[in-house]
Design an enzyme around this catalytic site. Sequence first.
Site, PDB file in Angstrom:
ATOM      1  N   HIS A  62      10.737   0.424   4.235  1.00 20.93           N
ATOM      2  CA  HIS A  62       9.873   0.569   5.409  1.00 20.93           C
ATOM      3  C   HIS A  62      10.001  -0.686   6.261  1.00 20.93           C
ATOM      4  O   HIS A  62      10.652  -1.655   5.874  1.00 20.93           O
ATOM      5  CB  HIS A  62       8.429   0.833   4.988  1.00 20.93           C
ATOM      6  CG  HIS A  62       7.776  -0.289   4.255  1.00 20.93           C
ATOM      7  ND1 HIS A  62       8.171  -0.693   2.992  1.00 20.93           N
ATOM      8  CD2 HIS A  62       6.742  -1.118   4.597  1.00 20.93           C
ATOM      9  CE1 HIS A  62       7.419  -1.703   2.588  1.00 20.93           C
ATOM     10  NE2 HIS A  62       6.547  -1.974   3.553  1.00 20.93           N
ATOM     11  N   HIS A  64       7.865  -3.017   7.435  1.00 19.30           N
ATOM     12  CA  HIS A  64       7.030  -4.206   7.354  1.00 19.30           C
ATOM     13  C   HIS A  64       7.903  -5.453   7.153  1.00 19.30           C
ATOM     14  O   HIS A  64       8.923  -5.407   6.463  1.00 19.30           O
ATOM     15  CB  HIS A  64       6.011  -4.084   6.227  1.00 19.30           C
ATOM     16  CG  HIS A  64       4.790  -3.305   6.632  1.00 19.30           C
ATOM     17  ND1 HIS A  64       3.965  -2.673   5.727  1.00 19.30           N
ATOM     18  CD2 HIS A  64       4.246  -3.068   7.861  1.00 19.30           C
ATOM     19  CE1 HIS A  64       2.969  -2.070   6.375  1.00 19.30           C
ATOM     20  NE2 HIS A  64       3.120  -2.295   7.672  1.00 19.30           N
ATOM     21  N   ASP A  66       7.808  -8.227   5.455  1.00 14.25           N
ATOM     22  CA  ASP A  66       8.161  -8.797   4.154  1.00 14.25           C
ATOM     23  C   ASP A  66       9.267  -8.012   3.457  1.00 14.25           C
ATOM     24  O   ASP A  66       9.738  -8.401   2.382  1.00 14.25           O
ATOM     25  CB  ASP A  66       6.929  -8.914   3.241  1.00 14.25           C
ATOM     26  CG  ASP A  66       6.226  -7.593   2.992  1.00 14.25           C
ATOM     27  OD1 ASP A  66       6.105  -6.803   3.948  1.00 14.25           O
ATOM     28  OD2 ASP A  66       5.798  -7.354   1.848  1.00 14.25           O
ATOM     29  N   HIS A  67       9.718  -6.921   4.095  1.00 13.45           N
ATOM     30  CA  HIS A  67      10.825  -6.135   3.557  1.00 13.45           C
ATOM     31  C   HIS A  67      12.038  -6.127   4.493  1.00 13.45           C
ATOM     32  O   HIS A  67      13.091  -5.610   4.118  1.00 13.45           O
ATOM     33  CB  HIS A  67      10.376  -4.696   3.299  1.00 13.45           C
ATOM     34  CG  HIS A  67       9.324  -4.583   2.238  1.00 13.45           C
ATOM     35  ND1 HIS A  67       9.581  -4.119   0.970  1.00 13.45           N
ATOM     36  CD2 HIS A  67       8.003  -4.901   2.258  1.00 13.45           C
ATOM     37  CE1 HIS A  67       8.465  -4.148   0.254  1.00 13.45           C
ATOM     38  NE2 HIS A  67       7.491  -4.624   1.019  1.00 13.45           N
ATOM     39  N   HIS A 139       2.009   5.057   2.292  1.00 10.26           N
ATOM     40  CA  HIS A 139       1.708   3.703   2.735  1.00 10.26           C
ATOM     41  C   HIS A 139       1.112   3.764   4.137  1.00 10.26           C
ATOM     42  O   HIS A 139       0.968   4.849   4.718  1.00 10.26           O
ATOM     43  CB  HIS A 139       2.992   2.863   2.693  1.00 10.26           C
ATOM     44  CG  HIS A 139       2.778   1.390   2.805  1.00 10.26           C
ATOM     45  ND1 HIS A 139       1.759   0.731   2.171  1.00 10.26           N
ATOM     46  CD2 HIS A 139       3.467   0.434   3.492  1.00 10.26           C
ATOM     47  CE1 HIS A 139       1.823  -0.553   2.444  1.00 10.26           C
ATOM     48  NE2 HIS A 139       2.849  -0.768   3.256  1.00 10.26           N
ATOM     49  N   ASP A 210       6.574   0.185  -0.689  1.00 14.13           N
ATOM     50  CA  ASP A 210       5.161   0.011  -0.948  1.00 14.13           C
ATOM     51  C   ASP A 210       4.501   1.388  -0.943  1.00 14.13           C
ATOM     52  O   ASP A 210       4.817   2.225  -0.118  1.00 14.13           O
ATOM     53  CB  ASP A 210       4.518  -0.826   0.135  1.00 14.13           C
ATOM     54  CG  ASP A 210       5.012  -2.261   0.174  1.00 14.13           C
ATOM     55  OD1 ASP A 210       6.007  -2.572  -0.504  1.00 14.13           O
ATOM     56  OD2 ASP A 210       4.447  -3.069   0.904  1.00 14.13           O
ATOM     57  N   HIS A 268       6.338  -6.991  -6.729  1.00 17.12           N
ATOM     58  CA  HIS A 268       5.523  -7.000  -5.510  1.00 17.12           C
ATOM     59  C   HIS A 268       4.082  -7.393  -5.833  1.00 17.12           C
ATOM     60  O   HIS A 268       3.131  -6.699  -5.482  1.00 17.12           O
ATOM     61  CB  HIS A 268       5.584  -5.613  -4.834  1.00 17.12           C
ATOM     62  CG  HIS A 268       5.203  -5.629  -3.385  1.00 17.12           C
ATOM     63  ND1 HIS A 268       3.915  -5.443  -2.955  1.00 17.12           N
ATOM     64  CD2 HIS A 268       5.937  -5.778  -2.258  1.00 17.12           C
ATOM     65  CE1 HIS A 268       3.857  -5.469  -1.632  1.00 17.12           C
ATOM     66  NE2 HIS A 268       5.093  -5.679  -1.183  1.00 17.12           N
TER      67      HIS A 268
END
Length: 310
Positions: A62, A64, A66-67, A139, A210, A268
């Site tokens: 996805h 976001h 942090d990914h 998510h 996530d 995570h």
Amino acid sequence: MEVTFLGTSSGVPTRSRNVSSVALRLTQRGEIWLFDCGEGTQHQLLRSDLKTSQLKKIFVTHMHGDHTFGLMGLLASCGLGAHAENVEVYGPPGIEPYLKACMKYSYTYFPYGVNINTIEPGVVYEDQDFIVTTELLKHRVTAFGYRITEKDKAGKFNVEKAKKVGIPFGPVYGKLKAGETVTLEDGRTFIGSQFCGATEIGRKFVYCTDTVFCENAIELAQDADVLIHEATFAHQDAEMAFEKMHSTTTMAAQVALAAQVKQLIMTHFSPRYAPGNSLQMSDLLKEAQSIFPQTVLAYDFFRYEIPRRR
């Protein structure tokens, strides 16, 4: 097939954990497939024994940060000296405009092939050895889980047995190894399975992050050899997990149990469980193992070799 964890923190990096990224090394073909690419992933690769020149595919769950924040830096570095070529990027809607905007405003040009693929649930890639499928997770934004299925292989062909019964060397050996039934010129018929060892069952790798607990994660993880599942929160913080649409340790364990996986590896983790806090990582492990004993906690640079089935 060997898994290396390059980042196991959630949201933000810590002193001991970088943000999300997992590498799957396909040793039989000298390739690395990357799952998510948080900020600093290329530095983590440099600290590992993985070769960036072997990077062939990047699968993003996805959008976001942090990914994804490490994605552009890694791809740019690959073009400057890592000798990468023909890298395939797979991700949700938004992955293509994001990367193209990064390229435009940073004046970056890739001197090697980078193909960007927007995915939907179902099969997103298949070749002679592997099938990659995805399912939507649950998510705050569109997020996918990935399942990598190694195709079954015929057992080792017994050449000596074929020679002993008088089967002439040639293309017929290949047909028998493939399991076909062959009739020779003299009228004799042989079944390929009579000359092959046991079929090598393909391994199954599943990556889910996530997400809060959902049925699609169970479906994706069915009978997996290893399930990598996020466990951002402890069970006592379930209310926060539902609010932020993340999983607790017990949710991850329940998915593993329902899907009858062989091994669960949790990752995570929220920084709130760092040393010195009331709940420690060991507490998270105990919570999950009370439901699914075959559980371990990932840490940065932890490696796990996926064993072949017997």
